[in-house]
Motif scaffolding. Structure first.
Motif, PDB file in Angstrom:
ATOM      1  N   UNK A 138       2.438  -6.418   7.853  1.00 49.59           N
ATOM      2  CA  UNK A 138       2.133  -8.169   7.470  1.00 49.59           C
ATOM      3  C   UNK A 138       1.388  -7.817   6.774  1.00 49.59           C
ATOM      4  N   UNK A 139       0.604  -7.295   6.430  1.00 48.91           N
ATOM      5  CA  UNK A 139      -0.614  -7.623   5.212  1.00 48.91           C
ATOM      6  C   UNK A 139      -0.340  -7.297   3.558  1.00 48.91           C
ATOM      7  N   UNK A 140       1.089  -7.068   3.491  1.00 45.95           N
ATOM      8  CA  UNK A 140       1.171  -5.741   2.248  1.00 45.95           C
ATOM      9  C   UNK A 140      -0.446  -4.497   2.155  1.00 45.95           C
ATOM     10  N   UNK A 141      -0.932  -4.275   2.736  1.00 44.86           N
ATOM     11  CA  UNK A 141      -1.180  -3.133   2.381  1.00 44.86           C
ATOM     12  C   UNK A 141      -0.861  -1.831   1.701  1.00 44.86           C
ATOM     13  N   UNK A 142       0.149  -1.545   2.493  1.00 41.87           N
ATOM     14  CA  UNK A 142       1.207   0.003   1.997  1.00 41.87           C
ATOM     15  C   UNK A 142       2.228  -1.380   1.032  1.00 41.87           C
ATOM     16  N   UNK A 143       1.770  -1.399  -0.551  1.00 39.84           N
ATOM     17  CA  UNK A 143       3.581  -1.979  -0.683  1.00 39.84           C
ATOM     18  C   UNK A 143       4.845  -1.697  -0.814  1.00 39.84           C
ATOM     19  N   UNK A 144       4.834  -0.324  -0.689  1.00 39.59           N
ATOM     20  CA  UNK A 144       5.792  -0.015  -0.357  1.00 39.59           C
ATOM     21  C   UNK A 144       6.870   0.116   0.759  1.00 39.59           C
ATOM     22  N   UNK A 145       6.170   0.155   1.518  1.00 44.46           N
ATOM     23  CA  UNK A 145       6.940   0.427   3.388  1.00 44.46           C
ATOM     24  C   UNK A 145       6.975  -1.116   2.796  1.00 44.46           C
ATOM     25  N   UNK A 146       6.102  -2.206   2.781  1.00 36.43           N
ATOM     26  CA  UNK A 146       6.317  -3.666   3.161  1.00 36.43           C
ATOM     27  C   UNK A 146       7.450  -4.157   2.222  1.00 36.43           C
ATOM     28  N   UNK A 147       7.784  -3.721   1.044  1.00 35.36           N
ATOM     29  CA  UNK A 147       9.187  -3.876   0.251  1.00 35.36           C
ATOM     30  C   UNK A 147       9.814  -3.383   0.265  1.00 35.36           C
ATOM     31  N   UNK A 148       9.840  -2.178   1.346  1.00 33.33           N
ATOM     32  CA  UNK A 148      11.325  -1.862   1.726  1.00 33.33           C
ATOM     33  C   UNK A 148      11.737  -2.792   3.539  1.00 33.33           C
ATOM     34  N   UNK A 149      10.546  -2.385   3.841  1.00 31.56           N
ATOM     35  CA  UNK A 149      11.444  -3.955   5.426  1.00 31.56           C
ATOM     36  C   UNK A 149      11.866  -5.202   4.599  1.00 31.56           C
ATOM     37  N   UNK A 150      11.012  -5.682   3.418  1.00 31.04           N
ATOM     38  CA  UNK A 150      11.854  -7.018   2.949  1.00 31.04           C
ATOM     39  C   UNK A 150      13.021  -6.991   2.488  1.00 31.04           C
ATOM     40  N   UNK A 151      13.191  -5.549   2.059  1.00 31.70           N
ATOM     41  CA  UNK A 151      14.667  -5.657   1.436  1.00 31.70           C
ATOM     42  C   UNK A 151      15.900  -5.490   2.187  1.00 31.70           C
ATOM     43  N   UNK A 152      15.115  -4.146   3.337  1.00 30.26           N
ATOM     44  CA  UNK A 152      16.316  -3.940   4.079  1.00 30.26           C
ATOM     45  C   UNK A 152      16.491  -5.305   5.362  1.00 30.26           C
TER      46      UNK A 152
END
Length: 192
Positions: free
Chosen positions: A70-84
């Protein structure tokens, strides 16, 4: 020290303007200086603490991987969840795709990949994929069937009691819920 003094003086000026004390920065008594510094510290605490919270946001969200997400500390995982999530939204809302259709297409794709992978392993001299054998135990299936049979029989007994005119309250509740379900089914758009 000078940065902290500058921040406090800026905060004092802001609080003075809001409280209508005027623009004078000099004071004759030391008590008013103490009051101003305590007011400045209170304003500073309110500025740096969003909504008056006492814990960091990471610990409020529970810490760990969900908070990092939720806090976008790992940008790849957060971006992947947002894209999904965006892809799922586009499929269901914009393109009017249905869940059952999506599940069927995913199963077809998975079976096609496994079939091709199993057949391609003979050409590239690799071992075929290890697919575990799945079986439902007989006692589990019997227990599920028994509990389902019990619930269906109980529903039929309730409907029989209502039909014989024994319980007016259940009759009215069931008629109201059937009416509500029928109206909801009529008002919802039918997929074509």
């Amino acid at each position: 020290m000078t940065e902290q003094h500058k921040e406090e003086s800026v905060l004092e000026k802001i609080s003075d303007k809001f409280h209508g004390r005027g623009g004078s920065s000099s004071s004759s008594s030391s008590d008013s200086d103490d009051e101003r510094s305590s007011a400045a510290a209170a304003v500073k605490a309110k500025i740096y603490r969003l909504f008056g919270r006492e814990k960091p946001v990471h610990s409020v969200l529970g810490g760990g991987k969900p908070a990092d997400l939720f806090l976008w500390r790992n940008k790849r995982i957060s971006g992947g969840v947002l894209a999904g999530a965006t892809a799922i939204w586009l499929l269901f809302e914009v393109m009017d795709y249905h869940l059952l259709t999506l599940l069927c297409h995913c199963l077809i794709l998975t079976l096609a990949i496994l079939f091709l992978w199993s057949n391609a392993t003979t050409f590239i001299n690799k071992s075929p994929p290890n697919i575990p054998e799945v079986k439902i135990p007989e006692d589990l299936a019997v227990n599920v069937a028994r509990s389902l049979r019990y619930e269906i029989n109980r529903g039929f007994a309730t409907l029989r009691d209502i039909g014989q005119g024994h319980d007016l309250k259940k009759f009215l509740i069931d008629c109201g819920s059937f009416l509500f379900l029928g109206a909801a089914a009529i008002s919802s758009p039918c997929p074509t």
